[in-house]
Design a protein around this motif. Structure first.
Motif, PDB file in Angstrom:
ATOM      1  N   TRP A 151       0.832  -1.202   0.000  1.00  0.00           N
ATOM      2  CA  TRP A 151       0.000   0.000   0.000  1.00  0.00           C
ATOM      3  C   TRP A 151       0.869   1.256   0.000  1.00  0.00           C
ATOM      4  O   TRP A 151       0.622   2.216  -0.733  1.00  0.00           O
ATOM      5  CB  TRP A 151      -0.919  -0.024   1.231  1.00  0.00           C
ATOM      6  CG  TRP A 151      -1.975   1.030   1.182  1.00  0.00           C
ATOM      7  CD1 TRP A 151      -3.220   0.923   0.655  1.00  0.00           C
ATOM      8  CD2 TRP A 151      -1.861   2.384   1.673  1.00  0.00           C
ATOM      9  NE1 TRP A 151      -3.900   2.103   0.784  1.00  0.00           N
ATOM     10  CE2 TRP A 151      -3.090   3.015   1.406  1.00  0.00           C
ATOM     11  CE3 TRP A 151      -0.837   3.104   2.312  1.00  0.00           C
ATOM     12  CZ2 TRP A 151      -3.339   4.343   1.742  1.00  0.00           C
ATOM     13  CZ3 TRP A 151      -1.081   4.447   2.646  1.00  0.00           C
ATOM     14  CH2 TRP A 151      -2.326   5.038   2.369  1.00  0.00           C
ATOM     15  N   VAL A 152       1.940   1.244   0.842  1.00  0.00           N
ATOM     16  CA  VAL A 152       2.846   2.398   0.909  1.00  0.00           C
ATOM     17  C   VAL A 152       3.519   2.602  -0.447  1.00  0.00           C
ATOM     18  O   VAL A 152       3.608   3.730  -0.957  1.00  0.00           O
ATOM     19  CB  VAL A 152       3.897   2.195   2.022  1.00  0.00           C
ATOM     20  CG1 VAL A 152       4.967   3.288   1.960  1.00  0.00           C
ATOM     21  CG2 VAL A 152       3.223   2.176   3.392  1.00  0.00           C
ATOM     22  N   ARG A 153       3.985   1.507  -1.075  1.00  0.00           N
ATOM     23  CA  ARG A 153       4.628   1.627  -2.393  1.00  0.00           C
ATOM     24  C   ARG A 153       3.664   2.231  -3.401  1.00  0.00           C
ATOM     25  O   ARG A 153       4.028   3.087  -4.208  1.00  0.00           O
ATOM     26  CB  ARG A 153       5.079   0.250  -2.898  1.00  0.00           C
ATOM     27  CG  ARG A 153       6.247  -0.343  -2.143  1.00  0.00           C
ATOM     28  CD  ARG A 153       6.880  -1.487  -2.919  1.00  0.00           C
ATOM     29  NE  ARG A 153       5.990  -2.627  -3.128  1.00  0.00           N
ATOM     30  CZ  ARG A 153       5.857  -3.636  -2.267  1.00  0.00           C
ATOM     31  NH1 ARG A 153       6.539  -3.641  -1.135  1.00  0.00           N
ATOM     32  NH2 ARG A 153       5.033  -4.622  -2.527  1.00  0.00           N
ATOM     33  N   LEU A 154       2.430   1.772  -3.330  1.00  0.00           N
ATOM     34  CA  LEU A 154       1.432   2.215  -4.304  1.00  0.00           C
ATOM     35  C   LEU A 154       1.188   3.721  -4.186  1.00  0.00           C
ATOM     36  O   LEU A 154       1.050   4.415  -5.191  1.00  0.00           O
ATOM     37  CB  LEU A 154       0.133   1.432  -4.083  1.00  0.00           C
ATOM     38  CG  LEU A 154      -1.020   1.687  -5.045  1.00  0.00           C
ATOM     39  CD1 LEU A 154      -0.608   1.330  -6.453  1.00  0.00           C
ATOM     40  CD2 LEU A 154      -2.239   0.863  -4.635  1.00  0.00           C
ATOM     41  N   HIS A 155       1.159   4.234  -2.962  1.00  0.00           N
ATOM     42  CA  HIS A 155       0.715   5.613  -2.779  1.00  0.00           C
ATOM     43  C   HIS A 155       1.841   6.616  -2.545  1.00  0.00           C
ATOM     44  O   HIS A 155       1.636   7.812  -2.696  1.00  0.00           O
ATOM     45  CB  HIS A 155      -0.288   5.689  -1.634  1.00  0.00           C
ATOM     46  CG  HIS A 155      -1.568   4.964  -1.937  1.00  0.00           C
ATOM     47  ND1 HIS A 155      -2.558   5.528  -2.700  1.00  0.00           N
ATOM     48  CD2 HIS A 155      -1.987   3.711  -1.643  1.00  0.00           C
ATOM     49  CE1 HIS A 155      -3.560   4.661  -2.835  1.00  0.00           C
ATOM     50  NE2 HIS A 155      -3.225   3.546  -2.201  1.00  0.00           N
ATOM     51  N   TYR A 156       3.039   6.147  -2.163  1.00  0.00           N
ATOM     52  CA  TYR A 156       4.095   7.098  -1.806  1.00  0.00           C
ATOM     53  C   TYR A 156       5.339   7.006  -2.680  1.00  0.00           C
ATOM     54  O   TYR A 156       6.133   7.924  -2.712  1.00  0.00           O
ATOM     55  CB  TYR A 156       4.532   6.887  -0.343  1.00  0.00           C
ATOM     56  CG  TYR A 156       3.563   7.463   0.644  1.00  0.00           C
ATOM     57  CD1 TYR A 156       3.736   8.779   1.118  1.00  0.00           C
ATOM     58  CD2 TYR A 156       2.478   6.729   1.090  1.00  0.00           C
ATOM     59  CE1 TYR A 156       2.837   9.323   2.013  1.00  0.00           C
ATOM     60  CE2 TYR A 156       1.586   7.273   1.985  1.00  0.00           C
ATOM     61  CZ  TYR A 156       1.758   8.573   2.453  1.00  0.00           C
ATOM     62  OH  TYR A 156       0.876   9.111   3.324  1.00  0.00           O
ATOM     63  N   ILE A 157       5.537   5.839  -3.337  1.00  0.00           N
ATOM     64  CA  ILE A 157       6.855   5.595  -3.929  1.00  0.00           C
ATOM     65  C   ILE A 157       6.719   5.222  -5.405  1.00  0.00           C
ATOM     66  O   ILE A 157       5.804   4.514  -5.804  1.00  0.00           O
ATOM     67  CB  ILE A 157       7.563   4.436  -3.165  1.00  0.00           C
ATOM     68  CG1 ILE A 157       7.696   4.796  -1.687  1.00  0.00           C
ATOM     69  CG2 ILE A 157       8.938   4.141  -3.762  1.00  0.00           C
ATOM     70  CD1 ILE A 157       8.136   3.663  -0.810  1.00  0.00           C
ATOM     71  N   GLY A 158       7.644   5.743  -6.195  1.00  0.00           N
ATOM     72  CA  GLY A 158       7.764   5.295  -7.577  1.00  0.00           C
ATOM     73  C   GLY A 158       9.154   4.732  -7.791  1.00  0.00           C
ATOM     74  O   GLY A 158      10.116   5.175  -7.164  1.00  0.00           O
ATOM     75  N   PHE A 159       9.230   3.713  -8.677  1.00  0.00           N
ATOM     76  CA  PHE A 159      10.534   3.082  -8.930  1.00  0.00           C
ATOM     77  C   PHE A 159      10.920   3.221 -10.399  1.00  0.00           C
ATOM     78  O   PHE A 159      10.087   3.053 -11.290  1.00  0.00           O
ATOM     79  CB  PHE A 159      10.491   1.579  -8.631  1.00  0.00           C
ATOM     80  CG  PHE A 159      10.407   1.259  -7.168  1.00  0.00           C
ATOM     81  CD1 PHE A 159      11.566   1.186  -6.408  1.00  0.00           C
ATOM     82  CD2 PHE A 159       9.188   1.026  -6.562  1.00  0.00           C
ATOM     83  CE1 PHE A 159      11.497   0.881  -5.055  1.00  0.00           C
ATOM     84  CE2 PHE A 159       9.112   0.720  -5.225  1.00  0.00           C
ATOM     85  CZ  PHE A 159      10.270   0.655  -4.462  1.00  0.00           C
ATOM     86  N   VAL A 160      12.215   3.497 -10.606  1.00  0.00           N
ATOM     87  CA  VAL A 160      12.770   3.414 -11.962  1.00  0.00           C
ATOM     88  C   VAL A 160      13.988   2.490 -11.861  1.00  0.00           C
ATOM     89  O   VAL A 160      14.801   2.651 -10.954  1.00  0.00           O
ATOM     90  CB  VAL A 160      13.190   4.813 -12.473  1.00  0.00           C
ATOM     91  CG1 VAL A 160      13.875   4.692 -13.826  1.00  0.00           C
ATOM     92  CG2 VAL A 160      11.980   5.730 -12.577  1.00  0.00           C
ATOM     93  N   PHE A 161      14.036   1.509 -12.773  1.00  0.00           N
ATOM     94  CA  PHE A 161      15.097   0.504 -12.680  1.00  0.00           C
ATOM     95  C   PHE A 161      16.053   0.613 -13.858  1.00  0.00           C
ATOM     96  O   PHE A 161      15.692   1.088 -14.933  1.00  0.00           O
ATOM     97  CB  PHE A 161      14.501  -0.906 -12.669  1.00  0.00           C
ATOM     98  CG  PHE A 161      13.550  -1.151 -11.529  1.00  0.00           C
ATOM     99  CD1 PHE A 161      14.036  -1.510 -10.282  1.00  0.00           C
ATOM    100  CD2 PHE A 161      12.181  -1.005 -11.698  1.00  0.00           C
ATOM    101  CE1 PHE A 161      13.170  -1.733  -9.230  1.00  0.00           C
ATOM    102  CE2 PHE A 161      11.304  -1.242 -10.663  1.00  0.00           C
ATOM    103  CZ  PHE A 161      11.797  -1.604  -9.421  1.00  0.00           C
ATOM    104  N   GLN A 162      17.254   0.079 -13.644  1.00  0.00           N
ATOM    105  CA  GLN A 162      18.256   0.074 -14.709  1.00  0.00           C
ATOM    106  C   GLN A 162      17.734  -0.643 -15.962  1.00  0.00           C
ATOM    107  O   GLN A 162      17.891  -0.166 -17.071  1.00  0.00           O
ATOM    108  CB  GLN A 162      19.521  -0.615 -14.200  1.00  0.00           C
ATOM    109  CG  GLN A 162      20.599  -0.717 -15.262  1.00  0.00           C
ATOM    110  CD  GLN A 162      21.886  -1.280 -14.691  1.00  0.00           C
ATOM    111  OE1 GLN A 162      21.953  -1.735 -13.552  1.00  0.00           O
ATOM    112  NE2 GLN A 162      22.929  -1.244 -15.502  1.00  0.00           N
ATOM    113  N   SER A 163      17.088  -1.800 -15.732  1.00  0.00           N
ATOM    114  CA  SER A 163      16.639  -2.575 -16.906  1.00  0.00           C
ATOM    115  C   SER A 163      15.145  -2.361 -17.163  1.00  0.00           C
ATOM    116  O   SER A 163      14.462  -3.249 -17.657  1.00  0.00           O
ATOM    117  CB  SER A 163      16.967  -4.045 -16.708  1.00  0.00           C
ATOM    118  OG  SER A 163      16.533  -4.471 -15.437  1.00  0.00           O
ATOM    119  N   PHE A 164      14.652  -1.211 -16.818  1.00  0.00           N
ATOM    120  CA  PHE A 164      13.305  -0.705 -17.163  1.00  0.00           C
ATOM    121  C   PHE A 164      12.167  -1.457 -16.482  1.00  0.00           C
ATOM    122  O   PHE A 164      11.242  -0.865 -15.977  1.00  0.00           O
ATOM    123  CB  PHE A 164      13.079  -0.671 -18.683  1.00  0.00           C
ATOM    124  CG  PHE A 164      14.304  -0.320 -19.479  1.00  0.00           C
ATOM    125  CD1 PHE A 164      15.005   0.849 -19.194  1.00  0.00           C
ATOM    126  CD2 PHE A 164      14.795  -1.152 -20.473  1.00  0.00           C
ATOM    127  CE1 PHE A 164      16.148   1.194 -19.898  1.00  0.00           C
ATOM    128  CE2 PHE A 164      15.938  -0.820 -21.174  1.00  0.00           C
ATOM    129  CZ  PHE A 164      16.619   0.348 -20.890  1.00  0.00           C
TER     130      PHE A 164
END
Lengths: 404, 233
Positions: free
Chosen positions: B82-95
């Protein structure tokens, strides 16, 4: 949550369409399982009703009595079945309505157009009533013909075709043996072949008296067809008939019966029992194949979860909850199982129809059976889809993301 | 553009059962809202593990972590999601785009999980996809895109849920210098326009140049933490 269930299903359908190889593999097991299940149910019921029809041809409410004359294993002491037995049965039994004797031997039969060695049967007018056998054209010989030893015959459609081709046989003459000309007065409707391959329409009926006078019957009658007043009286009639027959044959107490007795209804009962067991067995086997189909769904879904571990990790990192991931995989299992089961219903229906046509059985698969099989197949698939879905939901996101 | 601590991690330790020394050993880090932080260090220094903990992909063995004022160090997997969904965005090296999803479907995915209805999801996603310059690629699959385009889609997806914190793990690592710079420009633009806090894991000094602050890790400890003149200050 405004996200609707239809959207979950829509996404599952999209995933299925975009991964056709995986989809077909998953569906295949269930399709075959459900198809086999339906085919077995249909074969079972089809075969059973076909067996029942065969027994109905021999007449309901009928007991057959056979003599042991000429049977080597019985020694030489057996007495023939005679008119005296017929009279005794009619006189002494409370339950018997009709008794029709029959004698049958293979004879040379000729017409103006051909020659055909076949069985000729001497019997009584009631033969066609007991066997519930209507006339196609003409009529059956009557009591007067019996008293007068009339030289008349009633034939089946095979005989008509063999001896007269497309000509109308009624009024024509056939010659039986060396010198017995018989006028044809009727043709019986076709009853086709029995499961044993015996052609029911290869039949010539003549009055028993005529048979005795001109062809001779040193062994007496071959068979007495006994019709009881009511189907419920069948057992009673059989019990009743034994002492009557023994008296009529003047058997001493220590002597064995020199006749045998059986009823198609009893045999039918046995056949029904046996075919119920066989049907149960077939359905059991089919259920196992359905189970194997379900395990197939589970295996492919487990492989799919393993294959898509990284995808699950990505979804999880984005914020999908374990429940949402589980719902996704369960929905895929539902879609695949349902589609697979539908395909299975199609396969099963096709197999059932083809076999029913080949065996000339009547239509056997009800809509309810097909719907039931589809529902069962789907639940098997979903039940086996649960474990992989749970496994997907329990993956740790970091482990899943790292998975290549 | 600073105000309050969005990331406040104290005494973070991370141990793995099969390893003798801890991967993170008493790490404390405080990131103000709106900061751009580079997390640097050699491989094995623990920077990825730290990012996983800061991104709520994993929990610490010991220590406390509060995200936006909320203690998130002892959450269940479901709460972390839930926290990831509402507070955090991820960008990764391999997309890490989903291969059988189109550009539009990839970008709307977080919004789908957040329970937005289709129209709202697509409206928001379309705006973002336009913004990252891929308005003509909506129906494309990841395999039909170049590396830079894939990373733009991944960035659009990462910010579509309006996160407060964007974590980028070697975002330019799989890209050539020019494309990498474009991706960094895009991240900085989004930082400015969306009041994002950015934490970028990298070992590329050029990328670190873009950041307000560089934190160096080695052997699970922070060895330096300081601001330097940033190219985009």
């Amino acid at each position: 949550m405004r996200r609707t269930r239809s959207e979950v299903v829509g996404r599952a359908v999209r995933t299925a369409i975009r991964n056709p190889g995986r989809t077909i593999l998953t569906m295949l097991g269930l399709a075959i399982g459900v198809g086999a299940f339906l085919a077995m149910v249909s074969f079972g019921t089809g075969a059973r009703s076909s067996v029942m029809e065969q027994f109905e041809i021999l007449g309901t409410r009928v007991v057959y009595i056979w003599g042991n004359m000429g049977r080597r294993d019985f020694g030489g002491s057996a007495r023939p079945l005679t008119d005296a037995d017929v009279e005794a049965l009619l006189r002494d039994s409370m339950t018997i309505e009709r008794v029709v004797p029959r004698v049958t031997e293979v004879q040379n039969v000729k017409s103006a157009y051909g020659r055909y060695p076949t069985k000729v049967t001497g019997t009584m007018p009631d033969f066609v009533h007991i066997r519930e056998w209507p006339m196609l054209i003409g009529g059956m010989f009557d009591e007067t013909d019996v008293t007068q030893r009339a030289k008349v015959a009633v034939i089946g459609t095979t005989i008509a075709r063999e001896l007269f081709g497309h000509r109308d046989p009624v009024g024509q003459t056939i010659t039986v043996g060396s010198n017995l000309p018989l006028r044809i007065i009727g043709v019986l409707v076709s009853k086709g072949e029995q499961t044993t391959g015996e052609d029911m329409d290869e039949i010539i009926l003549i009055p028993a008296t005529t048979y005795q006078a001109f062809l001779g019957m040193p062994m007496g009658y071959h068979e007495l067809m006994v019709q009881v007043r009511d189907l419920g009286l069948l057992e009673t009639a059989m019990v009743e008939a034994i002492p009557i027959m023994r008296r009529s044959h003047r058997l001493a107490d220590i002597e064995e019966d020199d006749f045998r007795m059986a009823s198609p209804a009893q045999a039918a009962e046995l056949a029904r029992f046996v075919s119920t067991i066989l049907t149960g067995l077939l359905i059991g086997i089919a259920a196992v194949s359905l189970l194997v189909g379900g395990i197939g769904v589970m295996n492919i879904q487990l492989v799919s979860v393993a294959e898509r571990t990284q995808e699950i990790g990505i979804r999880s990192a984005i914020g999908a909850s374990p429940t949402q991931i589980m719902v996704q995989f369960l929905a895929e299992a539902v879609v695949l199982s349902f589609t697979g089961s539908l395909a299975g219903v199609g396969l099963g229906w096709l197999a059932a129809t083809l076999v029913a046509q080949a065996m000339s059985w009547s239509g056997t698969l009800s809509l309810l059976t097909m719907a039931g099989a589809a529902a069962f197949g789907t639940s098997v698939g979903v039940a086996f889809g649960y474990l992989p879905a749970k496994r997907a939901a329990q993956l740790e996101p970091i482990d899943a993301l790292r998975h290549e | 553009m600073s105000g309050f601590s969005i990331v406040d991690a104290r005494g973070i330790c991370k141990e793995f059962p099969n390893m003798t020394s801890p991967v993170l050993d008493d790490v404390s880090i405080d990131v103000q809202s709106g900061e751009i932080v580079a997390l640097m260090g050699p491989s094995g220094s623990g920077k990825s593990t730290l990012m996983n903990i800061l991104g709520c992909l994993d929990g610490p063995t010991r220590g406390s972590y509060s995200l936006g004022g909320r203690d998130v160090s002892t959450l269940t997997p479901r709460e972390r999601a839930w926290v990831r969904l509402h507070y955090i965005g991820f960008v990764f090296q391999s997309f890490h785009l989903i291969a059988d999803h189109t550009v539009l479907e990839n970008v709307t995915l977080p919004l789908y999980y957040a329970g937005l209805d289709r129209d709202e999801r697509e409206a928001r996603a379309l705006e973002l996809i336009e913004r990252v310059g891929l308005g003509d690629r909506l129906g494309h699959r990841p395999a039909q895109l170049s590396g830079g385009e894939k990373q733009r889609v991944a960035i659009a997806r990462a910010v579509s849920g309006k996160p407060r914190l964007l974590l980028a793990d070697e975002p330019t690592g799989a890209l050539d210098t020019k494309t990498g710079n474009e991706v960094m420009e895009l991240l900085l633009e989004l930082h400015d326009s969306r009041a994002l806090t950015l934490i970028i894991v990298t070992h590329d000094p050029e990328v670190a140049e873009f950041c307000h602050r560089q934190i160096f890790l080695r052997d699970g400890k922070i060895i330096s933490d300081g601001s330097q003149h940033a190219a985009h200050a």
